[in-house]
Design a protein around this motif. Structure first.
Motif, mmCIF file in Angstrom:
data_model
loop_
_atom_site.group_PDB
_atom_site.id
_atom_site.type_symbol
_atom_site.label_atom_id
_atom_site.label_comp_id
_atom_site.label_asym_id
_atom_site.label_seq_id
_atom_site.Cartn_x
_atom_site.Cartn_y
_atom_site.Cartn_z
ATOM 1 N N LYS A 176 2.689 -0.838 6.745
ATOM 2 C CA LYS A 176 3.855 -1.081 7.577
ATOM 3 C C LYS A 176 3.932 -0.088 8.733
ATOM 4 C CE LYS A 176 6.710 -2.750 3.711
ATOM 5 N NZ LYS A 176 5.706 -2.502 2.644
ATOM 6 N N VAL A 177 4.234 -0.613 9.915
ATOM 7 C CA VAL A 177 4.424 0.242 11.086
ATOM 8 C C VAL A 177 5.535 1.256 10.842
ATOM 9 C CG1 VAL A 177 5.296 0.255 13.473
ATOM 10 C CG2 VAL A 177 3.518 -1.365 12.802
ATOM 11 N N ILE A 203 3.707 4.734 11.309
ATOM 12 C CA ILE A 203 3.458 4.823 12.744
ATOM 13 C C ILE A 203 4.730 4.913 13.582
ATOM 14 C CG2 ILE A 203 2.519 3.570 14.744
ATOM 15 C CD1 ILE A 203 0.422 2.385 12.914
ATOM 16 N N SER A 204 5.792 4.243 13.203
ATOM 17 C CA SER A 204 6.975 4.044 14.037
ATOM 18 C C SER A 204 7.470 5.316 14.714
ATOM 19 C CB SER A 204 8.120 3.476 13.195
ATOM 20 O OG SER A 204 9.331 3.493 13.931
ATOM 21 N N PRO A 205 7.583 5.305 16.046
ATOM 22 C CA PRO A 205 8.132 6.462 16.757
ATOM 23 C C PRO A 205 9.573 6.767 16.366
ATOM 24 C CG PRO A 205 7.024 4.966 18.284
ATOM 25 C CD PRO A 205 7.130 4.252 16.968
ATOM 26 N N GLN A 216 4.302 14.348 11.354
ATOM 27 C CA GLN A 216 4.091 13.475 10.202
ATOM 28 C C GLN A 216 2.991 12.470 10.482
ATOM 29 O OE1 GLN A 216 5.565 13.581 7.006
ATOM 30 N NE2 GLN A 216 3.793 12.232 6.728
ATOM 31 N N PHE A 217 2.932 11.967 11.720
ATOM 32 C CA PHE A 217 1.869 11.030 12.050
ATOM 33 C C PHE A 217 0.499 11.687 11.918
ATOM 34 C CE2 PHE A 217 -1.119 9.301 15.203
ATOM 35 C CZ PHE A 217 -1.320 8.057 14.627
ATOM 36 N N ARG A 276 -0.910 5.033 18.688
ATOM 37 C CA ARG A 276 -1.126 5.544 17.334
ATOM 38 C C ARG A 276 -2.061 4.632 16.536
ATOM 39 N NH1 ARG A 276 4.764 8.042 15.328
ATOM 40 N NH2 ARG A 276 4.593 9.964 16.569
ATOM 41 N N CYS A 277 -1.931 3.336 16.733
ATOM 42 C CA CYS A 277 -2.863 2.405 16.080
ATOM 43 C C CYS A 277 -4.293 2.726 16.494
ATOM 44 C CB CYS A 277 -2.523 0.962 16.433
ATOM 45 S SG CYS A 277 -1.136 0.247 15.551
#
Length: 298
Positions: free
Chosen positions: A63-64, A68-70, A77-78, A125-126
């Motif tokens: 899940k984004v 990943i989610s900004p 954390q990313f 990020r992907c």
């Protein structure tokens, strides 16, 4: 239509020849004709990497908003997530849950600047973690407000989707728009609606995701999949009752799989289900669905 095979997970495009060749150059892929059956993957948690691999899965979807989610994942954390992903044994080839509900893509409260800032960082990020496929469901983001004109909403979605798809192309990301059943969303429910917007956007980095579970929920016939010939690159699946894993009650999914075969589908088939006991059910579900795929691709 052109089947392609290479190191990149995006292995199939169809568009005007010029766009197709351009995409190949961008993605750095080479292409050869093949007739392999689709691999079966699973939408599950990266923390269960070893369990997924031991169960026979080679590919999975995360899940984004989790990794990943900004809006939810800091840079620190990313970086930690990226380090973890690098060590995975199971290939995290795609992410879903693309847009959060507070970023509206239709209706009176669309903030295009905020959407594109968010999606740009998601795509960055992907790319950093080697994921090049994003599934665009996001029912809350695309909720049709009460009284809002449907055709106006379609125009809005097409407009923003075109910009997001062009943005994704910069990062070698493929987006696939997913049909969602009427109990979960009130816009782009039928696969035919998804096909309509994908064709109107007409960008090589935007294709369709056909979700068989959502089709079963809304009573959509397998024949509807034929509409997505040449523009369908992702497929999710589960049984209708309580979104069970395929094989739980024996819902007839082969006709849907046969339609995928007819359109020369080249993506993966992803089990996106509610599990009662993943460690126990996952291996048997994989074997069951692989057998159904083999039956459809005979």
């Amino acid at each position: 239509m052109f089947p392609v095979e290479g190191s990149n997970e995006i292995t199939y495009f169809t568009s005007a020849m010029k766009s197709f060749l351009f995409t190949l150059l961008v993605l750095g892929t080479s292409f050869t004709v093949h007739a392999q059956r689709p691999a079966v993957a699973v939408a599950w948690d990266l923390e269960d990497d070893a369990l997924m691999r031991a169960s026979g899965y080679k590919f999975f979807v995360e899940k984004v908003d989790k990794i990943i989610s900004p809006q939810k994942v800091s840079n620190e954390q990313f970086a930690q997530n990226a380090a973890t992903i690098k060590k995975l044994k199971t290939n995290m080839f795609a992410v879903n849950y693309f847009l959060p509900g507070n970023l509206k893509v239709i209706g009176p409260d669309v903030n295009e600047e905020a959407i594109l800032a968010y999606t740009d960082l998601v795509f960055q990020r992907c790319q950093q973690i080697g994921v090049d496929l994003v599934v665009w469901g996001s029912g809350g983001s695309r909720r049709l407000p009460d009284g809002w004109d449907y055709e106006k909403a379609v125009d809005q979605f097409v407009s923003i989707a075109k910009k997001v798809a062009m943005q994704a192309q910069k990062y070698n990301i493929l987006l696939t728009v997913e049909n969602l059943n009427k109990t979960e969303a009130n816009f782009l429910n039928g696969f035919d609606e998804v096909v309509n917007v994908v064709k109107r956007v007409n960008e090589p980095n935007l294709m369709a995701c056909v979700d068989i579970y959502h089709m079963l929920m809304d009573g959509d016939p397998p024949s509807m999949i034929a509409m997505g010939k040449g523009i369908t690159f992702h497929c999710d699946i589960a049984e209708k009752a309580d979104r069970d894993p395929p094989g739980t009650l024996g819902d007839e999914v082969v006709p849907y799989l046969e339609e995928l075969k007819k359109i020369d589908y080249k993506g993966k088939i992803v089990i996106e289900a509610r599990w009662d006991d993943f460690p126990k059910e996952a291996p048997a579900t994989l074997k069951y669905l692989e057998a159904r795929v083999k039956e459809a691709w005979k």
